[in-house]
Design an enzyme around this catalytic site. Structure first.
Site, PDB file in Angstrom:
ATOM      1  N   ASP A  23      13.195  30.461 -11.563  1.00 28.97           N
ATOM      2  CA  ASP A  23      13.977  29.249 -11.151  1.00 28.97           C
ATOM      3  C   ASP A  23      14.146  28.496 -12.464  1.00 28.97           C
ATOM      4  O   ASP A  23      13.416  28.774 -13.369  1.00 28.97           O
ATOM      5  CB  ASP A  23      12.973  28.450 -10.079  1.00 28.97           C
ATOM      6  N   SER A  24      14.914  27.262 -12.381  1.00 28.05           N
ATOM      7  CA  SER A  24      15.004  26.584 -13.550  1.00 28.05           C
ATOM      8  C   SER A  24      13.593  25.792 -13.745  1.00 28.05           C
ATOM      9  O   SER A  24      13.256  25.251 -14.753  1.00 28.05           O
ATOM     10  CB  SER A  24      15.915  25.470 -13.348  1.00 28.05           C
ATOM     11  N   GLY A  56      21.597  22.938 -12.183  1.00 26.22           N
ATOM     12  CA  GLY A  56      22.435  22.375 -11.062  1.00 26.22           C
ATOM     13  C   GLY A  56      23.481  21.288 -11.913  1.00 26.22           C
ATOM     14  O   GLY A  56      24.833  21.112 -11.032  1.00 26.22           O
ATOM     15  N   CYS A  86      16.472  30.574  -6.810  1.00 30.82           N
ATOM     16  CA  CYS A  86      17.250  29.314  -7.115  1.00 30.82           C
ATOM     17  C   CYS A  86      18.476  29.345  -6.750  1.00 30.82           C
ATOM     18  O   CYS A  86      19.161  30.526  -6.790  1.00 30.82           O
ATOM     19  CB  CYS A  86      17.382  29.362  -8.679  1.00 30.82           C
ATOM     20  N   GLU A 165      10.787  17.859 -10.638  1.00 31.34           N
ATOM     21  CA  GLU A 165      10.234  18.503 -11.756  1.00 31.34           C
ATOM     22  C   GLU A 165       9.401  17.858 -12.345  1.00 31.34           C
ATOM     23  O   GLU A 165       8.582  18.178 -13.106  1.00 31.34           O
ATOM     24  CB  GLU A 165      11.530  18.964 -12.888  1.00 31.34           C
ATOM     25  N   CYS A 197      18.578  23.948  -2.138  1.00 28.68           N
ATOM     26  CA  CYS A 197      17.817  23.814  -3.386  1.00 28.68           C
ATOM     27  C   CYS A 197      16.532  23.998  -3.345  1.00 28.68           C
ATOM     28  O   CYS A 197      16.012  23.272  -2.490  1.00 28.68           O
ATOM     29  CB  CYS A 197      18.294  22.621  -4.220  1.00 28.68           C
ATOM     30  N   THR A 198      15.810  25.124  -3.992  1.00 29.44           N
ATOM     31  CA  THR A 198      14.555  25.280  -3.909  1.00 29.44           C
ATOM     32  C   THR A 198      13.584  23.979  -4.087  1.00 29.44           C
ATOM     33  O   THR A 198      12.282  24.447  -3.681  1.00 29.44           O
ATOM     34  CB  THR A 198      14.453  26.706  -4.474  1.00 29.44           C
ATOM     35  N   HIS A 199      13.979  23.118  -5.007  1.00 26.82           N
ATOM     36  CA  HIS A 199      13.162  22.080  -5.258  1.00 26.82           C
ATOM     37  C   HIS A 199      12.849  21.200  -4.110  1.00 26.82           C
ATOM     38  O   HIS A 199      11.901  20.420  -3.997  1.00 26.82           O
ATOM     39  CB  HIS A 199      13.716  21.183  -6.482  1.00 26.82           C
TER      40      HIS A 199
END
Ligand code: DGL
Length: 279
Positions: A23-24, A56, A86, A165, A197-199
């Protein structure tokens, strides 16, 4: 026994399935949690590309280039399957990855438009996702093919993944930003909202508070994990391996990945040095 056999307890010659995820940043940990339940005897390597986040809000070519490099490094480490944890990287790069690695199962993550449309009683759903995911052709196709006549209200969330993040999930400015982003969806009267979004599962409770308890939230981590388990079934060794292990790789030095992993995952992860070529 070589090192891997000592680590896993497997008989020599039958190493566990090695799954690479990326992922990012920290978002894919939400996918790793579900994957570990579905493929408990696999070995996982999770790469968080924090020095190139947020995907993104990047140029699509950059996300494709990073996804290719990361996949190459994970395959080089022995990954026999890749989970693109992601939504943005899936939207922009999964086709290129599948073309480049036709023999490796590559599982992507997409906003749960289909389940959300099926659950909506009012015929209107919302999607929270990155600007790049919502602008992608793949997302447009997903809506065209799976919304089934249900109205889809899209809410791009610039800045949200970057705030998550930073690691302080209850910071007042983060809670405030979530409320601002949810307001238009609330005003449009959607009754189901997709976390695209996985976040965003990290701030699930703030999204729920902002939308109200009458709105259902859909996260696709479980569905992706089940799909990965189906795709990887044939690759799993048939002998009974002990529980697998997960290694975290990142170039970030702030400790956020390990801290969130410890809070979020019900199993231990080892931090290992990230490959230099991915810096
Ligand atoms: N976690 C990612 C996703 O699912 C992207 C967040 C970002 O880097 O913008 O889309």
């Amino acid at each position: 026994m070589d090192h891997q056999d000592v680590m896993t307890g497997c008989a020599p010659g039958t190493p566990p399935l090695h799954v690479g995820l990326f992922d990012s940043g920290v978002g894919g940990l939400s996918v790793l949690r579900a994957l570990y339940q579905a493929l408990a005897r696999a070995q996982f390597s999770y790469f968080a590309d924090s020095s190139h986040a947020p995907y993104g809000e990047r140029d699509p070519a950059h996300v494709i280039e990073r996804s290719m490099r990361i996949t190459a490094a994970l395959v080089e480490r022995g990954a026999g399957a890749i989970v693109v944890a992601c939504n943005t990287a899936t939207a922009l790069a999964v086709d290129a990855l599948r073309t480049a690695y036709p023999l490796v199962p590559i599982i992507g993550v997409e906003p749960g438009i289909k389940p959300a449309a099926a659950r909506s009683r009012v015929g209107r759903i919302g999607v929270l996702a990155t600007p790049a995911t919502l602008a992608s052709e793949r997302f447009e196709r997903l809506v065209r093919e799976h919304a089934g006549g249900v109205e889809v209200v899209c809410q791009p969330c610039p800045g949200l993944a970057a705030r998550i993040e930073a690691g302080d999930l209850d910071a007042p400015d983060l809670v405030q930003r979530v409320a601002e982003l949810c307001k238009p969806l609330r005003e449009r009267g959607v009754d189901v909202v997709v976390l695209g979004c996985t976040h965003y599962p990290f701030v699930h409770q703030h999204v729920q508070a902002a939308l109200g308890t009458g709105v259902e939230i859909i996260d696709t981590a479980q569905a992706v994990a089940q799909q990965a388990a189906r795709r990887c079934e044939a690759l799993m060794p048939t002998n009974a391996n002990p529980p697998g292990s997960a290694a975290l790789l990142t170039h970030a030095r702030d400790g956020v990945l390990a801290r969130l992993a410890a809070q979020w995952l019900p199993f231990e992860c080892r931090e290992v040095p990230a490959p230099a070529e991915l810096a």
